[in-house]
Scaffold this motif. Structure first.
Motif, mmCIF file in Angstrom:
data_model
loop_
_atom_site.group_PDB
_atom_site.id
_atom_site.type_symbol
_atom_site.label_atom_id
_atom_site.label_comp_id
_atom_site.label_asym_id
_atom_site.label_seq_id
_atom_site.Cartn_x
_atom_site.Cartn_y
_atom_site.Cartn_z
ATOM 1 N N THR A 36 0.597 -1.151 -0.046
ATOM 2 C CA THR A 36 0.178 0.205 -0.301
ATOM 3 C C THR A 36 0.960 1.201 0.264
ATOM 4 O O THR A 36 0.745 2.635 -0.978
ATOM 5 C CB THR A 36 -0.686 -0.587 1.534
ATOM 6 N N GLY A 37 2.347 1.564 0.588
ATOM 7 C CA GLY A 37 2.980 2.150 0.653
ATOM 8 C C GLY A 37 4.514 2.042 -0.162
ATOM 9 O O GLY A 37 4.107 2.997 -1.372
ATOM 10 N N ASP A 38 5.564 1.628 0.410
ATOM 11 C CA ASP A 38 6.243 1.578 -0.207
ATOM 12 C C ASP A 38 6.577 1.154 -2.034
ATOM 13 O O ASP A 38 7.083 1.646 -3.107
ATOM 14 C CB ASP A 38 6.916 0.213 0.205
ATOM 15 N N ALA A 39 5.400 0.491 -2.293
ATOM 16 C CA ALA A 39 5.135 0.030 -3.510
ATOM 17 C C ALA A 39 4.926 0.846 -4.923
ATOM 18 O O ALA A 39 5.474 1.126 -5.546
ATOM 19 C CB ALA A 39 4.913 -0.917 -3.890
ATOM 20 N N LEU A 40 3.543 1.628 -4.532
ATOM 21 C CA LEU A 40 2.339 2.578 -4.486
ATOM 22 C C LEU A 40 3.283 4.016 -4.704
ATOM 23 O O LEU A 40 3.720 4.569 -5.732
ATOM 24 C CB LEU A 40 0.971 2.528 -4.401
ATOM 25 N N ARG A 41 4.304 3.929 -3.954
ATOM 26 C CA ARG A 41 4.857 5.241 -4.401
ATOM 27 C C ARG A 41 5.927 5.004 -5.467
ATOM 28 O O ARG A 41 6.729 6.566 -6.105
ATOM 29 C CB ARG A 41 5.728 5.408 -2.820
ATOM 30 N N HIS A 42 5.898 4.562 -6.123
ATOM 31 C CA HIS A 42 7.009 4.074 -7.113
ATOM 32 C C HIS A 42 6.060 4.570 -8.661
ATOM 33 O O HIS A 42 6.302 4.666 -10.235
ATOM 34 C CB HIS A 42 7.425 3.256 -7.717
ATOM 35 N N VAL A 43 4.821 4.425 -8.235
ATOM 36 C CA VAL A 43 3.728 3.747 -9.757
ATOM 37 C C VAL A 43 3.690 6.429 -10.060
ATOM 38 O O VAL A 43 3.872 6.292 -11.065
ATOM 39 C CB VAL A 43 2.482 3.563 -8.898
ATOM 40 N N TRP A 44 3.415 6.524 -8.872
ATOM 41 C CA TRP A 44 2.470 7.886 -9.275
ATOM 42 C C TRP A 44 3.832 9.074 -10.429
ATOM 43 O O TRP A 44 4.272 9.058 -11.473
ATOM 44 C CB TRP A 44 2.357 9.526 -8.485
ATOM 45 N N PRO A 45 5.502 8.563 -9.932
ATOM 46 C CA PRO A 45 6.709 9.137 -10.451
ATOM 47 C C PRO A 45 6.544 8.421 -11.658
ATOM 48 O O PRO A 45 7.013 9.141 -12.622
ATOM 49 C CB PRO A 45 7.635 10.154 -9.740
ATOM 50 N N GLY A 46 6.864 7.878 -12.069
ATOM 51 C CA GLY A 46 6.844 6.591 -13.371
ATOM 52 C C GLY A 46 5.675 7.347 -14.402
ATOM 53 O O GLY A 46 5.713 7.308 -15.557
ATOM 54 N N MET A 47 4.558 7.116 -13.433
ATOM 55 C CA MET A 47 3.363 7.372 -14.281
ATOM 56 C C MET A 47 3.522 8.495 -15.845
ATOM 57 O O MET A 47 3.226 9.482 -16.012
ATOM 58 C CB MET A 47 2.093 7.317 -13.465
ATOM 59 N N ARG A 48 3.895 9.992 -14.333
ATOM 60 C CA ARG A 48 4.628 11.803 -14.524
ATOM 61 C C ARG A 48 5.415 11.819 -15.478
ATOM 62 O O ARG A 48 5.412 12.107 -16.544
ATOM 63 C CB ARG A 48 4.410 12.079 -12.773
ATOM 64 N N ALA A 49 6.527 10.083 -15.505
ATOM 65 C CA ALA A 49 7.556 10.676 -16.682
ATOM 66 C C ALA A 49 6.705 10.550 -17.894
ATOM 67 O O ALA A 49 7.359 11.036 -18.604
ATOM 68 C CB ALA A 49 8.276 10.046 -15.788
ATOM 69 N N THR A 50 6.225 9.236 -18.046
ATOM 70 C CA THR A 50 5.490 8.869 -18.996
ATOM 71 C C THR A 50 4.195 10.010 -19.865
ATOM 72 O O THR A 50 4.799 9.945 -20.667
ATOM 73 C CB THR A 50 4.695 8.129 -18.856
ATOM 74 N N VAL A 51 4.063 10.934 -19.321
ATOM 75 C CA VAL A 51 3.614 11.575 -19.317
ATOM 76 C C VAL A 51 4.152 12.734 -20.098
ATOM 77 O O VAL A 51 3.508 14.078 -21.536
ATOM 78 C CB VAL A 51 2.544 12.584 -18.190
ATOM 79 N N ASP A 52 5.228 13.259 -19.009
ATOM 80 C CA ASP A 52 6.303 14.488 -20.091
ATOM 81 C C ASP A 52 6.721 13.617 -21.742
ATOM 82 O O ASP A 52 6.956 14.234 -22.752
ATOM 83 C CB ASP A 52 7.735 14.114 -19.502
ATOM 84 N N VAL A 53 6.802 12.606 -21.158
ATOM 85 C CA VAL A 53 7.512 11.709 -22.528
ATOM 86 C C VAL A 53 6.921 11.705 -23.703
ATOM 87 O O VAL A 53 6.937 12.373 -24.698
ATOM 88 C CB VAL A 53 7.658 10.516 -21.902
#
Length: 506
Positions: A342-359
């Motif tokens: 719920t915490g340690d895994a999901l905290r990686h999801v948001w920046p990963g998706m934001r970077a893909t939006v930028d790309v």
């Protein structure tokens, strides 16, 4: 003096070589990362966002509790008014409280302290932090997924528009970095659009779990309180309720699926950026990027650097790194509610998706602002002897085995290269002359004519490209309609919740 002051005022925008500043969207993506946060504003923003999601779930939960007759109307009305006041105040009283047991309990304890146990204490009826966290995670993922889906849809639209505009601009296709066969720039862009439309479909599929409401699952085994997940789901814009309480609180598969789909799309974007980098080299540029899509050099005044392509390549695999980190955090956790998930895994999801939006946004800007040099593209197709394969295939049509034709044309090309002669000279060799058509067309080996002749196997000839563009537009329209349907349901749920909460708070 006036001239010097004009130059000074324009410095950073007009560099002499470049007369405009960087595109505003690109500037935000590339440079806003260097702006310093204001006294913990980044942390506060994340906390306020999380409290916003919690309060939204609370409003739906309270409306459901009073509608089902589980809790009396008076405490529900008082709680809803207090929650609305917190939201209007940016949750300032909660931010000021210590949080030794987490954000939610600090938020709940504030309401209990303000309203008393008899009122504030009913908020958590029939609910656990586990199903609450599972729900807020989906709401957060919905926001990120919505941004990415919209960006990909927009990229696909631009690719198809440019593909149609440049469908007759002949260029060489490249293999191993060498001119291979003639195609058109529009045909290339149609190929990229095919992958991007698939990426949009994959992301929509990956986001389906975001439409499932986990509220009611409690800690892991549901609740004896007769809650109504269908109603809370309707108020929060979900399509269905979870079918199993264990899965509802244990699963964060949507995070991995979204990152996986984003990672595949990122790989496509990086490969396209590699092509565009190759085609914008100054020695032989096939494409020219607009001034607001390139950068200057701090030292070399003549430079026009297509540096946005480097940013695309640099960020393209951030989602893959995020997937690895998130999966690694999940892999040792049991299949139940777990902090690692719920915490340690999901905290990686948001920046990963934001970077893909930028790309995706940067690639859209570059594709939209890239102007092909039609003359130079055709010249490269000619100088690269890209019609040689077609010449061999013409020999095959006269009855020559392909491997023999391949050898004959290869030898003729070597002779033509040594003599500095065009491919037409090679075609005049006695053993190849039979390949020429009977209509006397002197341009039958021009790359444009050859590209038009390659109408089979989804090549650029005939109506292949136009047909593919039309079919892709149809797929994109269907996917866009699905995306619009989801976002409309989310918006309608929010409006329904606002109306129900106002009525319950009155």
């Amino acid at each position: 003096m006036e001239e010097a002051s004009t130059v000074s005022a324009a410095r950073g925008v007009d560099t002499g070589r470049l007369r405009t500043g960087l595109n505003a969207e690109a500037h935000r993506i590339v440079y806003d990362q260097y702006l310093p946060p204001v006294d913990g504003a980044e942390h506060c923003g994340g906390l306020i966002e999380e409290l916003g999601f919690i309060s939204e779930v609370d409003r739906a939960h309270l409306v459901m509790l009073v509608e089902r007759g589980i809790v009396d109307a008076a405490p529900v009305a008082a709680l809803l008014r207090a929650i609305d006041a917190l939201r209007a105040d940016g949750f300032a009283p909660v931010q000021a409280r210590p949080m030794p047991r987490g954000v939610y309990l600090a938020y709940e304890s504030h309401l209990v302290a303000e309203l008393g146990d008899d009122v504030g204490g009913v908020l958590h009826t029939g609910r656990s932090r586990n199903d609450l966290n599972a729900t807020t995670a989906r709401l957060r993922a919905r926001r990120h997924a919505g941004s990415l889906l919209e960006a990909v849809r927009h990229l696909a639209t631009v690719l198809l528009d440019r593909a149609a505009a440049y469908r007759t601009v002949t260029m060489p296709a490249y293999t191993h970095g060498q001119p291979a066969v003639p195609i058109t720039y529009g045909h290339y862009l149609t190929g990229v659009a095919s992958a991007v439309v698939r990426g949009l479909r994959d992301l929509l599929d990956a986001a389906r779990e975001l439409d499932v409401n986990p509220l009611g699952a409690g800690a892991v085994g549901g609740t004896s309180v007769p809650v109504d997940p269908v109603r809370t789901g309707e108020l929060l814009g979900f399509a269905t309720a979870a079918r199993n309480s264990v899965d509802a609180v244990a699963s964060r598969d949507f995070g991995l699926r979204l990152l996986s789909a984003a990672g595949v799309l990122g790989v496509v974007a990086a490969r396209v950026a590699r092509d565009l980098t190759f085609w914008t080299v100054e020695e032989n540029p096939l494409l020219r990027l607009a001034d607001d899509l390139v950068g200057s050099s701090s030292m070399m005044p003549q430079k026009r650097n297509p540096f946005l392509l480097e940013h695309i390549q640099g960020r393209a695999t951030a989602s893959l790194g995020a997937f690895t980190a998130a999966a690694s955090a999940m892999v040792t956790a049991p299949y139940t509610n777990a902090i690692a998930v719920t915490g340690d895994a999901l905290r990686h999801v948001w920046p990963g998706m934001r970077a893909t939006v930028d790309v995706v946004v940067l690639l859209r800007l570059v594709v939209a602002g890239a102007e092909p040099d039609a003359h130079r593209m055709l010249r490269r197709a000619v100088d690269g002897y890209t019609s040689a394969t077609y010449l061999a295939e013409r020999l095959v049509a006269t009855g020559v085995p392909f491997r023999t034709a391949h050898h004959l044309v290869g030898r003729a090309v070597a002779d033509a290269l040594e003599a500095g002669a065009p491919l037409a000279a090679a075609a005049a060799a006695p053993e190849i002359a039979a390949a020429a058509p009977d209509d006397g067309d002197a341009n039958w080996l021009s790359p444009t004519a050859v590209a038009a002749a390659c109408a089979y196997g989804a090549g650029p000839g005939g109506d292949s490209t136009e047909r593919a563009i039309g079919e892709l537009h149809g797929e994109l329209d269907a996917l866009s309609a699905e995306l619009t349907g989801r976002t409309r349901r989310w918006a309608e749920g929010a409006a329904l919740l606002d109306a129900a909460a106002r009525a319950a708070a009155a």
